[in-house]
Write an enzyme that holds these catalytic residues in place. Structure first.
Site, PDB file in Angstrom:
ATOM      1  N   ALA A 121       0.804  -1.224   0.000  1.00  0.00           N
ATOM      2  CA  ALA A 121       0.000   0.000   0.000  1.00  0.00           C
ATOM      3  C   ALA A 121       0.841   1.279   0.000  1.00  0.00           C
ATOM      4  CB  ALA A 121      -0.921  -0.028   1.217  1.00  0.00           C
ATOM      5  N   ASN A 179       2.585  -3.442   7.620  1.00  0.00           N
ATOM      6  CA  ASN A 179       3.409  -4.265   6.729  1.00  0.00           C
ATOM      7  C   ASN A 179       4.281  -3.413   5.822  1.00  0.00           C
ATOM      8  OD1 ASN A 179       2.591  -7.245   6.957  1.00  0.00           O
ATOM      9  ND2 ASN A 179       0.635  -6.175   6.962  1.00  0.00           N
ATOM     10  N   HIS A 207       0.319   6.943   3.892  1.00  0.00           N
ATOM     11  CA  HIS A 207       1.716   6.572   4.153  1.00  0.00           C
ATOM     12  C   HIS A 207       2.637   7.560   3.454  1.00  0.00           C
ATOM     13  CE1 HIS A 207       0.332   2.736   5.715  1.00  0.00           C
ATOM     14  NE2 HIS A 207      -0.289   2.484   4.576  1.00  0.00           N
TER      15      HIS A 207
HETATM   16  N1  LIG Z   1       1.889  -5.822   2.272  1.00  0.00           N
HETATM   17  C1  LIG Z   1       0.968  -4.886   2.514  1.00  0.00           C
HETATM   18  O1  LIG Z   1       1.106  -3.715   2.160  1.00  0.00           O
HETATM   19  C2  LIG Z   1      -0.305  -5.290   3.199  1.00  0.00           C
HETATM   20  C3  LIG Z   1      -1.393  -4.420   3.191  1.00  0.00           C
HETATM   21  C4  LIG Z   1      -2.563  -4.824   3.782  1.00  0.00           C
HETATM   22  C5  LIG Z   1      -2.646  -6.041   4.438  1.00  0.00           C
HETATM   23  N2  LIG Z   1      -1.557  -6.848   4.477  1.00  0.00           N
HETATM   24  C6  LIG Z   1      -1.598  -8.135   5.193  1.00  0.00           C
HETATM   25  O2  LIG Z   1      -2.145  -9.139   4.363  1.00  0.00           O
HETATM   26  C7  LIG Z   1      -2.796 -10.123   5.167  1.00  0.00           C
HETATM   27  C8  LIG Z   1      -4.232 -10.357   4.653  1.00  0.00           C
HETATM   28  O3  LIG Z   1      -4.955  -9.144   4.705  1.00  0.00           O
HETATM   29  P1  LIG Z   1      -6.557  -9.169   4.544  1.00  0.00           P
HETATM   30  O4  LIG Z   1      -7.019  -7.760   4.690  1.00  0.00           O
HETATM   31  O5  LIG Z   1      -6.940  -9.956   3.331  1.00  0.00           O
HETATM   32  O6  LIG Z   1      -6.958  -9.974   5.869  1.00  0.00           O
HETATM   33  P2  LIG Z   1      -8.401 -10.528   6.293  1.00  0.00           P
HETATM   34  O7  LIG Z   1      -8.395 -10.516   7.780  1.00  0.00           O
HETATM   35  O8  LIG Z   1      -9.481  -9.828   5.580  1.00  0.00           O
HETATM   36  O9  LIG Z   1      -8.376 -12.047   5.775  1.00  0.00           O
HETATM   37  C9  LIG Z   1      -7.461 -12.988   6.269  1.00  0.00           C
HETATM   38  C10 LIG Z   1      -8.007 -14.384   5.983  1.00  0.00           C
HETATM   39  O10 LIG Z   1      -6.969 -15.325   6.237  1.00  0.00           O
HETATM   40  C11 LIG Z   1      -7.517 -16.417   6.995  1.00  0.00           C
HETATM   41  N3  LIG Z   1      -6.420 -16.985   7.758  1.00  0.00           N
HETATM   42  C12 LIG Z   1      -5.842 -16.520   8.892  1.00  0.00           C
HETATM   43  N4  LIG Z   1      -4.826 -17.302   9.243  1.00  0.00           N
HETATM   44  C13 LIG Z   1      -4.751 -18.302   8.333  1.00  0.00           C
HETATM   45  C14 LIG Z   1      -3.886 -19.413   8.144  1.00  0.00           C
HETATM   46  N5  LIG Z   1      -2.910 -19.688   9.001  1.00  0.00           N
HETATM   47  N6  LIG Z   1      -4.104 -20.214   7.090  1.00  0.00           N
HETATM   48  C15 LIG Z   1      -5.107 -19.966   6.222  1.00  0.00           C
HETATM   49  N7  LIG Z   1      -5.957 -18.931   6.340  1.00  0.00           N
HETATM   50  C16 LIG Z   1      -5.781 -18.099   7.386  1.00  0.00           C
HETATM   51  C17 LIG Z   1      -8.636 -15.800   7.834  1.00  0.00           C
HETATM   52  O11 LIG Z   1      -9.586 -16.783   8.200  1.00  0.00           O
HETATM   53  C18 LIG Z   1      -9.203 -14.754   6.861  1.00  0.00           C
HETATM   54  O12 LIG Z   1     -10.220 -15.316   6.033  1.00  0.00           O
HETATM   55  C19 LIG Z   1      -2.772  -9.588   6.622  1.00  0.00           C
HETATM   56  O13 LIG Z   1      -1.710 -10.185   7.345  1.00  0.00           O
HETATM   57  C20 LIG Z   1      -2.497  -8.114   6.438  1.00  0.00           C
HETATM   58  O14 LIG Z   1      -1.824  -7.526   7.544  1.00  0.00           O
HETATM   59  C21 LIG Z   1      -0.403  -6.510   3.857  1.00  0.00           C
END
Ligand SMILES: NC(=O)c1ccc[n+]([C@@H]2O[C@H](COP(=O)([O-])OP(=O)(O)OC[C@H]3O[C@@H](n4cnc5c(N)ncnc54)[C@H](O)[C@@H]3O)[C@@H](O)[C@H]2O)c1
Length: 256
Positions: A121, A179, A207
């Site tokens: 992001a 992240n 950001h």
């Molecule tokens: N790199 C970036 O810039 C950035 C930006 C936003 C979010 N993220 C990260 O990406 C990840 C996903 O974000 P999101 O908004 O889609 O999250 P979300 O909470 O909407 O969805 C996460 C999903 O993963 C499932 N889950 C959790 N642990 C699991 C596991 N061990 N195995 C399988 N499934 C599992 C949950 O049940 C849920 O359905 C988060 O860790 C978030 O912090 C990264």
């Protein structure tokens, strides 16, 4: 290329939406989530298969996109790499644990697998990577979010600095929010200085990156709309994952 998705929440939802709109060039073939219903709902929309186990996902996928959590990166990515399967990691915060990242790197090398980290992001990561070839003097990130998206319940409309320190500590205190500080640190090779501000007056996740080095100076500001399913996650994070998936099959490669 058959792509498997691990973690079927807001990011995976956006990827499915892009697939339905024919904006994604890869086959979203397999879905896996700790909550099987989440996987099943998304799989149905794109005629894909939902699995109940990580083993099945690994066995069938050419590449797995992790969009679950930092814990999922710790618990599952080593196994994915051991099988020689490439992985895209969204929960990049997990990689600021140096010992863990180095062990993932050697597992990937031993098994001929690649680890991809999308820009996420923020903007300017291409420049940060190039700047690193000279000397970098300083790198910092200022993140401003609505209090609720930081899990803060604040009275009044005064902004509040809720974290000031190094990225490696920020990702531990706010594993679902920052992240981007990890991506910035890994791209620059420096544990970035991070300030997180909870601001009741804003509706977007903003950001700002400040980078100084022998190349000159970079300042970027990304003002992000949140995902409709998860206020902690910016839509741009999913867009960048989709863009990376497309880049893997693009003939003309733009950007470093
Ligand atoms: N790199 C970036 O810039 C950035 C930006 C936003 C979010 N993220 C990260 O990406 C990840 C996903 O974000 P999101 O908004 O889609 O999250 P979300 O909470 O909407 O969805 C996460 C999903 O993963 C499932 N889950 C959790 N642990 C699991 C596991 N061990 N195995 C399988 N499934 C599992 C949950 O049940 C849920 O359905 C988060 O860790 C978030 O912090 C990264």
């Amino acid at each position: 290329m058959k792509v498997g998705i691990m973690g079927c929440g807001s990011i995976a939802n956006t990827l499915v939406k892009f697939k339905l709109e024919e904006k994604l060039n890869v086959n979203l073939a397999y879905f896996y989530d700790l909550n099987y219903d989440n996987a099943s709902k998304l799989a149905q929309q794109v005629n894909a298969k939902a699995y109940k186990t990580l083993d099945e996902l690994i066995e069938n996928s050419d590449l797995i996109l992790e969009s679950a959590s930092q814990a999922a990166v710790h618990n599952s990515v080593p196994q994915i790499l051991e099988s020689g399967t490439d992985v895209i990691i969204m929960s990049v915060g997990a990689l600021l644990d140096n010992d863990f990242r180095e062990s993932l790197e050697s597992t990937a090398k031993e098994n001929g697998a690649k680890i991809y980290l999308p820009t996420g992001a923020i903007s300017g990561i291409d420049t940060v990577k190039a700047a690193r070839l000279g000397e970098i003097e300083s790198v910092s990130l200022v993140t401003r979010k609505p209090p609720l998206s930081l899990g803060q319940d604040m009275d009044g409309d005064e902004e509040q600095i809720i974290f000031e320190g190094k990225a490696s500590d920020a990702v531990k205190e706010f594993p679902k929010n920052i992240n981007v500080s990890s991506t910035l640190s890994l791209a620059s090779g420096i544990d970035a200085d991070v300030k997180i501000i909870a601001d009741p007056k804003v509706t977007r996740n903003t950001h700002e990156i400040y980078l100084k080095g022998t190349f000159g100076e970079l300042i970027t500001k990304t003002s992000n709309v949140s995902s409709p399913d998860n206020p902690k996650t910016s839509l741009l994070a999913a867009y960048s994952a989709a863009s990376l998936l497309n880049k893997l099959s693009d003939t003309i490669q733009i950007g470093s």
